[in-house]
Design an enzyme around this catalytic site. Structure first.
Site, PDB file in Angstrom:
ATOM      1  N   ASP A   8       0.883  -1.158   0.000  1.00 28.51           N
ATOM      2  CA  ASP A   8       0.000   0.000   0.000  1.00 28.51           C
ATOM      3  C   ASP A   8       0.921   1.208   0.000  1.00 28.51           C
ATOM      4  OD1 ASP A   8      -1.670   2.099   0.574  1.00 28.51           O
ATOM      5  OD2 ASP A   8      -2.435   1.288   2.467  1.00 28.51           O
ATOM      6  N   LYS A  70       2.694  11.226  -3.399  1.00 26.73           N
ATOM      7  CA  LYS A  70       1.660  10.536  -4.183  1.00 26.73           C
ATOM      8  C   LYS A  70       0.787  11.531  -4.951  1.00 26.73           C
ATOM      9  CE  LYS A  70      -1.853   6.955  -3.399  1.00 26.73           C
ATOM     10  NZ  LYS A  70      -2.269   5.977  -2.383  1.00 26.73           N
ATOM     11  N   GLU A 147      -7.349   0.444  -4.491  1.00 23.61           N
ATOM     12  CA  GLU A 147      -7.358   0.324  -3.026  1.00 23.61           C
ATOM     13  C   GLU A 147      -8.673  -0.229  -2.467  1.00 23.61           C
ATOM     14  OE1 GLU A 147      -6.093   4.253  -1.922  1.00 23.61           O
ATOM     15  OE2 GLU A 147      -4.066   3.872  -2.651  1.00 23.61           O
ATOM     16  N   ASP A 169     -13.284   5.066   1.427  1.00 28.99           N
ATOM     17  CA  ASP A 169     -11.854   5.109   1.757  1.00 28.99           C
ATOM     18  C   ASP A 169     -11.372   6.551   1.809  1.00 28.99           C
ATOM     19  OD1 ASP A 169      -9.103   5.017   1.826  1.00 28.99           O
ATOM     20  OD2 ASP A 169      -8.895   3.497   0.264  1.00 28.99           O
TER      21      ASP A 169
END
Ligand code: AMP
Length: 521
Positions: A8, A70, A147, A169
């Site tokens: 992850d 990211k 994800e 999420d």
């Protein structure tokens, strides 16, 4: 066969997990920490810092520390560390390499293959950049996995009853809501919506501004605008936010934040959970709207959802859970290790791909429609530059689709295929992925020459476009990996691998650099 791992690669934290007898577990570092803060830095002596040590120096040396890289994936952003410039792929590769080392030390074997997760809403360029980061780190990326899909795999009880699960999420920097259908071993994402620029980092910034206001009210001067002071405020804001998940009030104390003449000025203020909630409510409302959009994309009503799974560190905020529950009354909302479950699901999927005894099959969907610019019939007659969808969003991947187009004027001898991704009817309002031409077409009247455009979208989200002129069979094809999306050639990947490799060769970097005497946060 060596172990395959699941990673992850998060905006705020990353982790690496693997399987032991079909059960996923997160591999800790030598101090037993499961999460690697997604921070990379250089210390004063030019040594590389990864994870907690880089995070610790952030407040004091933000100019030598990179966080939330990211958010820059898939762009041509460059970051300077020491004497060199790095791409987002290279910074991410440093994180990946550090995780790989951690796994190799624990498992005592070389790790060469991984499944890496990305938000469902990541564009093609962002997925490609993530894959490149893996390659630079010396990993073969078996799959780029969404994800929410990874999370759903963890909660899958493998019963034969079909369950529709809504995965909400909310992490540090990204937000996704996905509707996942689970039947026995098959997991299918029916719809996915999100915002890859919304998350806990935004809550931190709201609170940072609030703290700056409090400081101004107390001392009648602004907080110093230098990077170090602002970084201290931001870190204090995050700490307060986390405290407010369990406490109704918290006190923020930042001594010597500024000075006035010879007087040192401190920040000391109490924040209530209610204050914090009113700061973030507008942002959370956007996430609730995304739930409705995902439901309507999946052609479902609230009643069709059997279960809600909360994923991501920010779902520990009580208001998040409350708002989701209020919006979906009567549906059970579960949360289990919200910061770990994506990584655990990635490890399960890695197990499936490497043939370990994990019984689940994965079906995934494409997050954005893909198509080309074309002349189309509209209410205004034939209109150029309209967006003609070839693969509609939420199509199950891998997928291949073709559509036939025709020349639009007599003796047209060239066509340009302009590829876009997005949902707008006007091609240019979408994200351009690149273009290519077929030239030397035989002279024909308008509409007489068919050209087939074929889109092939693979499991890693890489798009290959092929155009074939039906008459002569002339073909031209193109993979979405052009300069506009910031892709790297394999030569560049090699160069970057060497560049970051040499950083890792400096003794006492990465792990050994952890400052034993530093206070635990
Ligand atoms: P993730 O990307 O899933 O690792 O989530 C990281 C985000 O979760 C960061 O913005 C953290 O500040 C936030 N976070 C972690 N724990 C908590 C907590 N207990 N309360 C509120 N936010 C949290």
């Amino acid at each position: 066969m060596s172990k395959v791992v699941g990673i992850d690669l998060g905006t705020t934290n990353s982790l690496i997990a693997t399987l032991d007898e079909g059960q996923p577990w997160v591999i800790p570092d030598e101090d037993g920490e499961l999460l690697l803060p997604s921070y990379v830095g250089m210390n004063e002596a030019g040594k590389l810092l990864v994870g907690r040590s880089a995070q610790r120096q952030y407040a004091a040396a933000p100019e030598r520390t990179v966080k939330s890289i990211k958010r820059q994936m898939g762009t041509d952003y460059r970051v300077t560390l020491g004497d060199s410039d790095y791409s987002p792929q290279e910074i991410s590769a440093i994180l990946l390499r550090s995780l790989k080392q951690r796994a190799e030390e624990t498992l005592e074997e070389e790790i060469t293959q991984a499944v890496i997760t990305v938000p469902a809403y990541f564009t093609d360029a962002q997925r490609q950049a993530t894959k490149e980061a893996g390659e630079i780190a010396g990993l073969e990326v078996l799959q780029i996995l969404n994800e929410p899909t990874a999370a759903a795999l963890v909660f899958d009880d493998r019963s034969e009853i079909t369950e529709n699960v809504l995965v909400y999420d909310l992490g540090g920097g990204t937000f996704d809501v996905s509707i996942v259908e689970m039947t026995g071993d098959v997991t299918e994402v029916l719809a996915s919506h999100g915002n890859n620029r919304l998350g806990g980092d935004d809550f931190d910034r709201q609170l940072q501004r609030h703290l700056a206001d409090k400081f101004r009210q107390a001392h009648d001067i602004e907080t110093p605008s230098d990077a170090a002071t602002q970084a201290r405020l931001l870190q204090a804001a995050e700490k307060a936010k986390v405290a407010l998940s369990t406490n109704a009030f918290t006190t923020v104390r930042e001594p010597f934040l500024a000075s006035q003449g010879k007087t040192a000025l401190h920040l000391e203020t109490e924040i209530s959970r209610a204050d914090f909630e009113s700061l973030i409510t507008p942002l959370l409302k956007d996430t609730i709207e995304a739930i409705d959009r995902a439901l309507s994309d999946a052609q479902m009503e609230t009643e069709d959802i059997d279960r809600v799974i909360l994923v991501g560190g920010s779902t520990r905020i009580p208001l998040v859970q409350q708002m989701v529950e209020n919006h979906l009354p009567g549906i059970s909302v579960s949360s289990f290790n919200p910061d770990l479950c994506v990584g655990l699901g990635a490890a399960l999927q890695a197990g499936v791909l490497s043939g370990e005894a994990v019984e689940s099959i994965l079906v995934d969907v494409i997050p954005h429609s893909l198509g080309i610019a074309a002349v189309m019939e509209t209410a205004f007659g034939l209109t150029p530059d309209m967006f003609s969808t070839i693969i509609p969003r939420n199509s199950v991947i891998p997928t291949s689709r073709s559509q036939v187009y025709r020349t639009s004027y007599d003796r047209q001898d060239i066509v340009e295929i302009e590829v876009y991704q997005g949902e707008n009817a006007i091609a240019r309002e979408n994200v351009p992925l690149g273009s290519f031409k077929i030239e030397g077409l035989p002279p024909k009247p308008a509409g007489a020459l068919p050209i087939e455009v074929h889109f092939d979208f693979d499991l890693n989200g890489i798009l290959t476009v092929t155009a074939t002129e039906k008459g002569k069979g002339q073909q031209s094809s193109f993979v979405v990996n052009n300069a506009e999306t910031g892709r790297l050639s394999s030569h560049e990947v090699e160069q970057s691998r060497n560049a970051i490799g040499s950083l890792f060769d400096i003794p006492a970097i990465a792990f050994a650099e952890e400052d034993e005497t530093a206070e635990e946060e």
